[in-house]
Design an enzyme around this catalytic site. Structure first.
Site, PDB file in Angstrom:
ATOM      1  CG  HIS A 226      -0.315  -0.286   2.499  1.00 51.98           C
ATOM      2  ND1 HIS A 226      -0.072  -1.572   2.944  1.00 51.98           N
ATOM      3  CD2 HIS A 226       0.164   0.532   3.467  1.00 51.98           C
ATOM      4  CE1 HIS A 226       0.525  -1.530   4.116  1.00 51.98           C
ATOM      5  NE2 HIS A 226       0.693  -0.259   4.455  1.00 51.98           N
TER       6      HIS A 226
HETATM    7  P1  AMP Z   1       1.895   0.341   7.339  1.00 52.42           P
HETATM    8  O1  AMP Z   1       2.644   0.606   8.571  1.00 52.42           O
HETATM    9  O2  AMP Z   1       2.558   0.950   6.139  1.00 52.42           O
HETATM   10  O3  AMP Z   1       1.562  -1.118   7.148  1.00 52.42           O
HETATM   11  O4  AMP Z   1       0.530   1.106   7.483  1.00 52.42           O
HETATM   12  C1  AMP Z   1      -0.700   0.463   7.640  1.00 52.42           C
HETATM   13  C2  AMP Z   1      -1.728   1.545   7.704  1.00 52.42           C
HETATM   14  O5  AMP Z   1      -3.001   0.936   7.656  1.00 52.42           O
HETATM   15  C3  AMP Z   1      -1.654   2.361   8.973  1.00 52.42           C
HETATM   16  O6  AMP Z   1      -1.509   3.729   8.611  1.00 52.42           O
HETATM   17  C4  AMP Z   1      -2.986   2.070   9.679  1.00 52.42           C
HETATM   18  O7  AMP Z   1      -3.494   3.228  10.301  1.00 52.42           O
HETATM   19  C5  AMP Z   1      -3.868   1.642   8.519  1.00 52.42           C
HETATM   20  N1  AMP Z   1      -4.939   0.703   8.833  1.00 52.42           N
HETATM   21  C6  AMP Z   1      -4.954  -0.270   9.746  1.00 52.42           C
HETATM   22  N2  AMP Z   1      -6.111  -0.984   9.652  1.00 52.42           N
HETATM   23  C7  AMP Z   1      -6.825  -0.423   8.653  1.00 52.42           C
HETATM   24  C8  AMP Z   1      -8.097  -0.690   8.069  1.00 52.42           C
HETATM   25  N3  AMP Z   1      -8.873  -1.692   8.501  1.00 52.42           N
HETATM   26  N4  AMP Z   1      -8.523   0.113   7.071  1.00 52.42           N
HETATM   27  C9  AMP Z   1      -7.780   1.139   6.638  1.00 52.42           C
HETATM   28  N5  AMP Z   1      -6.551   1.443   7.143  1.00 52.42           N
HETATM   29  C10 AMP Z   1      -6.084   0.659   8.126  1.00 52.42           C
END
Ligand code: AMP
Length: 325
Positions: A226
């Site tokens: 992502h």
């Molecule tokens: P990363 O550290 O790059 O894996 O970031 C994961 C991101 O996903 C973080 O910014 C979280 O706040 C976000 N996140 C966690 N759970 C969800 C969810 N169910 N839907 C959308 N974003 C999420």
């Protein structure tokens, strides 16, 4: 001198009692503060180290009766124990949880071995699968999605770390993180970047004072590649700790433009996965001034108008409204 109210020290007292019943001279006790402790949330204090020196005071119990040889030896132990305790904090603190998302981590966990142990281990904990499920079954998450296409979806980050924080989520099976990205994904990366840019430009059209950055965490906490599209105000209650800040403001955050260049030139992205990035001192992303804790950093960045560092202004790493260019 720091003064603390009763409400601030009560969680500390409870945490201390859990760690140690009594304190022996020369032996430090490191007490991690609960994340809801006011000392932690308001002052940014993550640990308190208690240490007792030699007692040379005959009015108090267990005095050394002027035995300065013994006193010096205990004093030496006291300092050694204090600094050893201080150094151990870095290793205790391996769980770099996104505390807004239950027990998510960036790459390492302590204790529960059923969870993630490294970016390439592929053993993602159940909490780390939410984005994967959205990517694989967008039809079940329609209400959350801003855009759905064959190769990716766009959604608001559930725990935004800034006023605007979107995720462009790849839909390819087996593409969990930057480490999985190779030459054949170049087109996908470029498309994800273009889509992220389109959303940033839409927001800039609504508010030209905003500034955006697009990039990937070197070691993500959630599975499924992502791209973060994040405004540089970092004005959010979900931005709570050093790891949150440093994951977006050190080399741990890999700018999408750089990742694309690396994949073009070397077929793989550089991954800055060393623990040190997330535990680095807190520095303003504009003027680079250092701050002792998150509340102070946040109050500084809410007013800092310094220009962004040149390295960020180069190569389109920052996305600004046309008048800023
Ligand atoms: P990363 O550290 O790059 O894996 O970031 C994961 C991101 O996903 C973080 O910014 C979280 O706040 C976000 N996140 C966690 N759970 C969800 C969810 N169910 N839907 C959308 N974003 C999420």
């Amino acid at each position: 001198m720091l003064q603390f109210s009763l409400q601030q020290v009560l969680p500390l007292e409870t945490a201390t009692k859990e760690r140690a019943k009594s304190l022996l001279p020369g032996h430090a006790v490191v007490v991690p503060l609960p994340s809801d402790s006011p000392l932690y949330t308001r002052e940014g204090v993550s640990h308190v180290i208690h240490v007792l020196g030699p007692n040379m005071n005959p009015q108090r119990p267990n005095s050394l009766n002027n035995d300065y040889t013994k006193g010096c030896s205990i004093l030496r132990e006291t300092y050694t124990s204090l600094f050893t305790g201080f150094l151990s904090i870095g290793t205790h603190d391996e769980t770099v949880a996104d505390i807004s998302a239950p027990s998510s981590t960036y790459g390492k966990v302590t204790g529960d071995k059923s969870k993630l142990e490294g970016p390439t281990s592929k053993s993602w904990g159940s909490w780390a699968q939410a984005l994967y499920h959205i990517a694989m079954h967008p039809e079940k998450h329609k209400d959350k999605l801003l855009e759905v296409l064959d190769d990716f979806v766009v959604l608001n980050d559930l725990y935004p770390k800034a006023c605007k924080h979107l995720l462009v989520l790849a839909r390819h099976e087996g593409l969990d993180c930057l480490a999985d990205v190779h030459e054949e994904h170049l087109q996908l990366l470029m498309t994800m970047h273009a889509v992220g840019l389109k959303w940033a430009e839409k927001f800039l059209h609504e508010d030209s004072s905003m500034v955006f950055r697009l990039g990937y965490h070197s070691v993500p906490s959630m599975r499924q590649l992502h791209l973060h599209v994040i405004s540089q105000d970092f004005n959010s209650n979900h931005l709570k700790n050093k790891k949150h800040w440093n994951s977006f403001n050190t080399a741990f955050f890999r700018d999408s433009v750089d990742v694309i260049e690396e994949i073009k030139n070397h077929g793989k992205a550089t991954i800055k996965d060393e623990d040190c990035w997330l535990s680095m001192e807190l520095r303003c992303h504009r003027c680079r001034s250092a701050h002792p804790n998150i509340p102070r950093l946040k109050s500084h960045i809410s007013i800092c108008q310094a220009p962004f560092p040149d390295a960020l202004l180069e190569n389109g790493r920052l996305v600004l409204a046309p008048k800023h260019n």
